[in-house]
Structures are given as structure tokens and as C-alpha cells.
Design an enzyme around this catalytic site. Structure first.
Site, PDB file in Angstrom:
ATOM      1  N   CYS A 135      -2.064 -16.424  21.520  1.00 58.56           N
ATOM      2  CA  CYS A 135      -1.122 -15.951  21.588  1.00 58.56           C
ATOM      3  C   CYS A 135       0.189 -17.181  21.495  1.00 58.56           C
ATOM      4  CB  CYS A 135      -1.230 -15.230  22.507  1.00 58.56           C
ATOM      5  SG  CYS A 135      -1.389 -13.208  22.277  1.00 58.56           S
ATOM      6  N   CYS A 342       6.225  -3.115 -23.855  1.00 64.64           N
ATOM      7  CA  CYS A 342       7.258  -3.914 -23.236  1.00 64.64           C
ATOM      8  C   CYS A 342       8.447  -3.545 -23.509  1.00 64.64           C
ATOM      9  CB  CYS A 342       6.738  -5.510 -24.241  1.00 64.64           C
ATOM     10  SG  CYS A 342       8.458  -6.325 -24.125  1.00 64.64           S
ATOM     11  N   CYS A 348      10.264 -12.426 -18.590  1.00 69.70           N
ATOM     12  CA  CYS A 348       9.215 -12.711 -18.504  1.00 69.70           C
ATOM     13  C   CYS A 348      10.177 -14.142 -19.271  1.00 69.70           C
ATOM     14  CB  CYS A 348       8.010 -12.228 -19.348  1.00 69.70           C
ATOM     15  SG  CYS A 348       8.864 -11.881 -21.333  1.00 69.70           S
ATOM     16  N   CYS A 382      -0.179 -19.728 -16.717  1.00 73.73           N
ATOM     17  CA  CYS A 382       0.540 -20.142 -15.100  1.00 73.73           C
ATOM     18  C   CYS A 382       0.266 -18.944 -15.027  1.00 73.73           C
ATOM     19  CB  CYS A 382       1.413 -20.345 -14.673  1.00 73.73           C
ATOM     20  SG  CYS A 382       2.756 -19.600 -15.307  1.00 73.73           S
ATOM     21  N   CYS A 389       6.571  -9.507 -14.695  1.00 71.00           N
ATOM     22  CA  CYS A 389       7.258  -7.962 -15.153  1.00 71.00           C
ATOM     23  C   CYS A 389       7.196  -7.543 -14.709  1.00 71.00           C
ATOM     24  CB  CYS A 389       5.937  -8.341 -16.279  1.00 71.00           C
ATOM     25  SG  CYS A 389       5.919  -6.754 -17.656  1.00 71.00           S
TER      26      CYS A 389
HETATM   27  C1  FMN Z   1       3.288  -6.779  20.078  1.00 71.74           C
HETATM   28  C2  FMN Z   1       2.162  -7.814  19.765  1.00 71.74           C
HETATM   29  C3  FMN Z   1       1.033  -7.838  20.976  1.00 71.74           C
HETATM   30  C4  FMN Z   1      -0.483  -8.513  20.944  1.00 71.74           C
HETATM   31  N1  FMN Z   1      -0.572  -9.181  22.169  1.00 71.74           N
HETATM   32  C5  FMN Z   1      -1.705  -9.203  21.374  1.00 71.74           C
HETATM   33  C6  FMN Z   1      -2.765  -9.929  22.832  1.00 71.74           C
HETATM   34  O1  FMN Z   1      -2.087  -9.367  24.020  1.00 71.74           O
HETATM   35  N2  FMN Z   1      -3.732 -10.187  22.751  1.00 71.74           N
HETATM   36  C7  FMN Z   1      -4.490 -11.154  21.358  1.00 71.74           C
HETATM   37  O2  FMN Z   1      -5.341 -11.395  21.425  1.00 71.74           O
HETATM   38  N3  FMN Z   1      -3.275 -10.585  20.178  1.00 71.74           N
HETATM   39  C8  FMN Z   1      -2.110 -10.083  20.206  1.00 71.74           C
HETATM   40  N4  FMN Z   1      -1.621 -10.062  19.703  1.00 71.74           N
HETATM   41  C9  FMN Z   1      -2.133  -9.857  17.949  1.00 71.74           C
HETATM   42  C10 FMN Z   1      -2.936  -8.954  17.153  1.00 71.74           C
HETATM   43  O3  FMN Z   1      -4.226  -8.626  17.824  1.00 71.74           O
HETATM   44  C11 FMN Z   1      -3.406  -9.418  15.879  1.00 71.74           C
HETATM   45  O4  FMN Z   1      -4.199 -11.098  15.912  1.00 71.74           O
HETATM   46  C12 FMN Z   1      -1.955  -9.821  15.122  1.00 71.74           C
HETATM   47  O5  FMN Z   1      -0.746  -8.734  15.145  1.00 71.74           O
HETATM   48  C13 FMN Z   1      -2.463 -10.023  13.412  1.00 71.74           C
HETATM   49  O6  FMN Z   1      -2.934  -8.705  12.796  1.00 71.74           O
HETATM   50  P1  FMN Z   1      -2.355  -7.416  12.310  1.00 71.74           P
HETATM   51  O7  FMN Z   1      -1.539  -8.437  11.372  1.00 71.74           O
HETATM   52  O8  FMN Z   1      -3.470  -6.644  11.787  1.00 71.74           O
HETATM   53  O9  FMN Z   1      -0.965  -7.488  13.234  1.00 71.74           O
HETATM   54  C14 FMN Z   1      -0.122  -8.996  19.685  1.00 71.74           C
HETATM   55  C15 FMN Z   1       0.140  -8.677  17.970  1.00 71.74           C
HETATM   56  C16 FMN Z   1       1.468  -7.796  18.000  1.00 71.74           C
HETATM   57  C17 FMN Z   1       2.675  -7.563  17.477  1.00 71.74           C
END
Ligand code: FMN
Length: 425
Positions: A135, A342, A348, A382, A389
Site C-alpha cells: 500500500c 472506410c 488515419c 506502426c 480508425c
Molecule cells: C479502496 C481500496 C483499498 C485497498 N486496500 C488494500 C488493503 O488493505 N490491502 C492490500 O493489500 N491492498 C489493498 N488495495 C489494493 C487492491 O487489493 C489491489 O491490489 C488493487 O486495487 C489493484 O486491483 P484492481 O485494479 O482490481 O483494483 C486496496 C484497493 C482499494 C481500491
């Protein structure tokens, strides 16, 4: 019906769809409803010393009418007492013995703290542990979360401490807020991790209100950076999963997380080396029942492909993912505009003329109608024209046989006797 069961580092689950540690897994009530809806596992909202949260906490980025293209939060770990969470974990496991319940943990970096919490959550009956080193907001000032997840030595040491006490598999959840995630993934391996999960959220500021000049979100007029997730982060997460999956020094299972919103996204992560996936934002946006479509879609996909078990999908695209230096310099594609499809919007032409290689000509036919045509000899393939499009099928990218054998940059440098800085990993 295909076999959707997974075995993730020894943890059995009826399907690969787990809820990630976050608000959807905050309580027994929620996790039980999620299991009833069909989720195969849940990583409980991170446990540790209960914290104080602020309001507000969330913000979303909408893009061109798509709500929640990205999601930003400044929420911390659980604000409920540990005893209450442990009691609800115990009850939930009793009711759903075949579903996976993983305890997400975050404590101060001390051996004693890790031993104590591991023992307590395992006594409640969890199937595994996920160490939250990810986090990005809050907790850092206490030496926790991504503050320790960005330091390989701390990842290794804390994984080792958790493993010393653990009887169940230990998953290390990694932060994406680092230059090379394989470094911390390797640290987790060295600490004895049974698996890794990625990604946690990405450092972000969702926006600034141009009237009040406040950050979005703000807490009484002050803001702090948050963690970004949701559909916008999927390519970043997929890359990180792929980098770990193809690294021989990281030979442990990966739980893929980040922007997964449907079964197709999940299949991509599985193909790129994840043994299962975790979902947060999509469940927060649409509710637990999205898992029904995920299960049905995955099942049909496997049946259509004649694949008996979801485990057979894991990692199938990893061999196709490499470094730039290993790509064939003699492979050539060019754009082909299909005149009958098209609509002559010229997007494009403008994109190519202004920002690429000026190879789409605006011609007039005999009746004076305008027509767009690609000068193949100048097209560098590329993809930009086909990307901008607006009409499906109006531009195809087609392969032009070069008549030359495949030749990568690395092979070319080796043939010239020059060392390459991008050699095979
Ligand atoms: C509001 C919120 C709270 C979260 N709290 C935690 C948490 O307490 N512990 C944790 O490991 N990840 C936490 N996450 C991260 C999620 O577990 C996850 O890794 C992240 O949201 C990516 O996944 P997603 O794109 O599906 O949301 C939190 C995410 C959100 C949005």
C-alpha cells in the site's frame, strides 16, 4: 464443463477468481456473500494494528464517458479490531471449507510482530497468508506497506520472519512503485516465499479541482497521494507479471492483480504466467455478481479451445514475451485500407500525416470521390492508423513477406562482433 479449479502454491480454490484485499473483503458478511455469488477465494482486508481512516478516501478518473477508468484511494488497512476479523474468518471458513481464505497482513518490521500475527491468523483457519508490502499511502510513515516493499532487504527479511512461523503458504504482495519489480520479487523468493502477488496500487493523484484548487480527493482542503488501480493500470500489472513469470530466478506461482474486469482480462493474466487472479475495482464498481460472467466466459473459452483445465492455460504466452533485442528486424507489416468499409473520415490520414510517416494519400477516383490509399513502400507498420480508425475492419495490418530470414538486433550485433546491451535474459 472445463475444470476451473486451481492449486495456487498448495492453496485449493474452486476457480481462479479471488477478491483482492480491499473494501469488498472487509468482513465476514461480505466474504460470505461473495462466495455465494461464486468467487473462489478472498484475500481478507489487510489485518494489523487497527488504524484511523480519513474521509473522504476515494476518487475515480472517468474517461470519455467511461466511469471508473481508473480508481484512486487513500484508505489504509482494516479499521476493525483483530479479534473481530479473526472470529469472522473462522466462521466464514467453517461455512465455506472449499473456498480459499487468505489473510493479508501488515505489521511493523519486527520478527516478534510477524510471528505473533502469523500464529493468530493461522489459528483462525486461513488457507494462506499474503504479506502486504504494497500500500503506497499512509503506513509508510510507520515503516510499513510500500515503505518496506521498496527495499529488497526488508522484503526478504520480513518474508523470512513470516515463513519462520507459518504453516500455510506465504504469498508476498509486491508494490509496483519501484523501478524493477523483479528485484523485490527475487527478494521474496530469497526470503522463502511460496508465491508472489502483484500489483498493489500505483502512486497517484487523481486530479485537482480547477475551481477550488483542492486536490481530488481532499480531506478538509488538504490532499495526499493515493494508490491507483482499475482498468487503467492493467497494462502495467500485466507487464510486471510477465517480467516475473519469465525470470528463472522467480520460480514461484504468481497471483495476478490490477485492472481485471472480465474473464478476457483474467485469461490474459493467466497466459502471461499468473496461476490465479484477484479483483478489487471491478467488484467495487459492479458488485459481486460480475463473477458469474467471469466463470461462464472462462468456461466457454476453455471448451472452445478444447482445454480441459484452467491450469493448462497458465504461462502459455510467456515464451512469446522477451526483450526488444530478440524481436525480428525483418518482420514487416503494412496498413491496408478497405475502401468498401472506410467512411473517409480521414482520421488515419491526419494521424499519419501529422504524427507518423506521411504514407496515407488522399486520392480522388474518376467520379471525384475521395479515397484513402496507403503507399506500402513508405509504411512502417506502426499500427497508428488502425488504432485511430473508428470503424472495425476498415484498416487491416497485413504481413508483407520480406524474403529475408529472421534477424534480431542481438543476432545482428553478434554477427558484427559488437556487444549488445540488450542480450537474452
Ligand atoms: C479502496 C481500496 C483499498 C485497498 N486496500 C488494500 C488493503 O488493505 N490491502 C492490500 O493489500 N491492498 C489493498 N488495495 C489494493 C487492491 O487489493 C489491489 O491490489 C488493487 O486495487 C489493484 O486491483 P484492481 O485494479 O482490481 O483494483 C486496496 C484497493 C482499494 C481500491
Amino acid at each position: 464443463m472445463a475444470d476451473l479449479r486451481i492449486n495456487f502454491a498448495g492453496i485449493e480454490s474452486p476457480n481462479p477468481f479471488w477478491l483482492a484485499s480491499a473494501p469488498p473483503t472487509n468482513s465476514g458478511y461480505q466474504v460470505q456473500r461473495a462466495f455465494e455469488a461464486g468467487w473462489g477465494g478472498a484475500v481478507w482486508k489487510t489485518l494489523g494494528d487497527p488504524i484511523l481512516n480519513v474521509t473522504s478516501r476515494f476518487a475515480a478518473v472517468s474517461f470519455n464517458g467511461q466511469k471508473v477508468a481508473g480508481f484512486n484511494n487513500i484508505e489504509l488497512i482494516t479499521d476493525r479490531p483483530l479479534e473481530v476479523n479473526l472470529k469472522e474468518i473462522y466462521e466464514t471458513k467453517k461455512l465455506f471449507p472449499n473456498h480459499a481464505i487468505i489473510a493479508s497482513l501488515m505489521v511493523a518490521p519486527s520478527q516478534e510482530k510477524w510471528h505473533e500475527i502469523v500464529k493468530r491468523v493461522e489459528d483462525a483457519g486461513v488457507d494462506g497468508l499474503e504479506l502486504n508490502f504494497g500500500c503506497p499511502h499512509g503506513m509508510a510513515e510507520r515503516g510499513m506497506g510500500s515503505a518496506s516493499g521498496q527495499v529488497p532487504e526488508l522484503v526478504e527479511k520480513q518474508t523470512y520472519w513470516a515463513k519462520e512461523a507459518a504453516k500455510t503458504p506465504v504469498i508476498v504482495k509486491l508494490t509496483p512503485n519501484i523501478t524493477d519489480i523483479t528485484v523485490t520479487a527475487e527478494a521474496a523468493v530469497n526470503g522463502g516465499a511460496d508465491a508472489i502477488s502483484m500489483i498493489n496500487t500505483i502512486n497517484s493523484l487523481a486530479g485537482v479541482d480547477i475551481d477550488s484548487w483542492n486536490t481530488i480527493p481532499h480531506v478538509g482542503g488538504k490532499g495526499a497521494h493515493g494508490g491507483y488501480c482499475g482498468p487503467a493500470v492493467k497494462p502495467i500489472a500485466l507487464h510486471m507479471v510477465g517480467e516475473c513469470a519469465r525470470n528463472p530466478l522467480i520460480p514461484i506461482p504468481i497471483s495476478g492483480i490490477g485492472g481485471i474486469s472480465n474473464w478476457q482480462n483474467a485469461v490474459e493474466f493467466l497466459l502471461m504466467g499468473a496461476t490465479g487472479v484477484q479483483v478489487c475495482t471491478a467488484a467495487m464498481h459492479h458488485g459481486f455478481r460480475i463473477v458469474e460472467d467471469m466463470i461462464e466466459g472462462l468456461d466457454h473459452y476453455l471448451d472452445d479451445k478444447g482445454i480441459a483445465s484452467v491450469m493448462d492455460l497458465v504461462g502459455k504466452s510467456v515464451v512469446k514475451y522477451s526483450d526488444w533485442g530478440n524481436l525480428d528486424l525483418n518482420y514487416k507489416i503494412v496498413a491496408k485500407i478497405n475502401a468498401d468499409v472506410c467512411i473517409n473520415c480521414n482520421k488515419c490520414h491526419i494521424a499519419c500525416e501529422d504524427t507518423s510517416h506521411q504514407c496515407i494519400d488522399m486520392l480522388k477516383d474518376l467520379a471525384g470521390n475521395s479515397q484513402l490509399k496507403v503507399r506500402e513502400e513508405d509504411c512502417v507498420g506502426c499500427n497508428l492508423c488502425s488504432i485511430v480508425c473508428p470503424v472495425d475492419g476498415a484498416i487491416d495490418m497485413i504481413e508483407i513477406p520480406s524474403g529475408l530470414p529472421p534477424m534480431t538486433w542481438n543476432e545482428r550485433q553478434a554477427a558484427l562482433g559488437v556487444a549488445s546491451c540488450d542480450s537474452e535474459k
